[in-house]
Design a protein around this motif. Structure first.
Motif, mmCIF file in Angstrom:
data_model
loop_
_atom_site.group_PDB
_atom_site.id
_atom_site.type_symbol
_atom_site.label_atom_id
_atom_site.label_comp_id
_atom_site.label_asym_id
_atom_site.label_seq_id
_atom_site.Cartn_x
_atom_site.Cartn_y
_atom_site.Cartn_z
ATOM 1 N N ALA A 107 0.832 -1.207 0.000
ATOM 2 C CA ALA A 107 0.000 0.000 0.000
ATOM 3 C C ALA A 107 0.868 1.259 0.000
ATOM 4 O O ALA A 107 0.609 2.195 -0.765
ATOM 5 N N VAL A 112 -0.448 4.930 -1.035
ATOM 6 C CA VAL A 112 -1.573 5.005 -0.109
ATOM 7 C C VAL A 112 -1.069 5.528 1.229
ATOM 8 O O VAL A 112 -0.034 5.078 1.732
ATOM 9 N N GLU A 113 -1.789 6.469 1.790
ATOM 10 C CA GLU A 113 -1.394 7.063 3.067
ATOM 11 C C GLU A 113 -1.909 6.215 4.229
ATOM 12 O O GLU A 113 -3.081 5.865 4.279
ATOM 13 N N LEU A 114 -1.017 5.900 5.154
ATOM 14 C CA LEU A 114 -1.406 5.211 6.379
ATOM 15 C C LEU A 114 -2.034 6.243 7.303
ATOM 16 O O LEU A 114 -1.398 7.224 7.673
ATOM 17 N N GLU A 115 -3.295 6.033 7.646
ATOM 18 C CA GLU A 115 -4.009 6.990 8.488
ATOM 19 C C GLU A 115 -3.767 6.759 9.972
ATOM 20 O O GLU A 115 -3.884 7.666 10.785
ATOM 21 N N PHE A 128 -6.494 2.779 6.704
ATOM 22 C CA PHE A 128 -6.343 3.471 5.428
ATOM 23 C C PHE A 128 -7.709 4.008 5.003
ATOM 24 O O PHE A 128 -8.736 3.569 5.509
#
Length: 143
Positions: A107, A112-115, A128
């Motif tokens: 990811a 993709v940003e890790l939230e 995510f």
């Protein structure tokens, strides 16, 4: 008909059986191709089947569908506003800690940003958001 399987002494007040599972999630998305890039390319789900340009069914390991995406009523729509009623998140349960680590690396490599991340004591969870703002939790249960 299902009713014929009931017994006279079956309690309709009994809790759901512990073996009960939630089988899949069906998401209304604004762009099928954008969401497909996220769930297929960034997370690694396989396309099980498609319904033209309106729906795609994704799976892990050949199951008929774990995640379904459609634009039947949501093509081009805006995400649900923060604080609105609806599903907070859904979970993807990875079988091993290694497979969760691989999912994280895949990811992140896809941008993709890790939230967020959490150790819940019984599981490790990564959070995510998909391109439509749907929150998902990738997790591994420990023990």
């Amino acid at each position: 008909m299902l009713f014929k399987h009931l017994k006279d002494d079956d309690s309709l007040d009994a809790p759901v059986p512990p073996e009960t599972r939630i089988g899949h999630v069906h998401l209304k998305v604004s762009s099928l191709e954008r969401s497909l890039k996220f769930y297929r390319d960034a997370l690694g789900f396989e396309v099980a089947s498609r319904r033209g340009t309106e729906a795609v069914y994704l799976s892990a390991g050949g199951y008929h569908q774990h995640i379904a995406l459609n634009v039947w009523v949501s093509l081009g729509s805006e995400p649900v506003p923060e604080g609105a009623t609806g599903v907070d998140h859904f979970a993807i349960l990875y079988p091993t800690r290694q497979s969760l680590a691989q999912a994280l690396c895949r990811a992140l490599a896809a941008g993709v940003e890790l939230e967020g991340a959490a150790d819940h004591g019984v599981s490790e969870a990564l959070y995510f958001r998909d391109p439509d703002g749907n929150k998902l939790c990738a997790l591994h249960r420990m023990g």
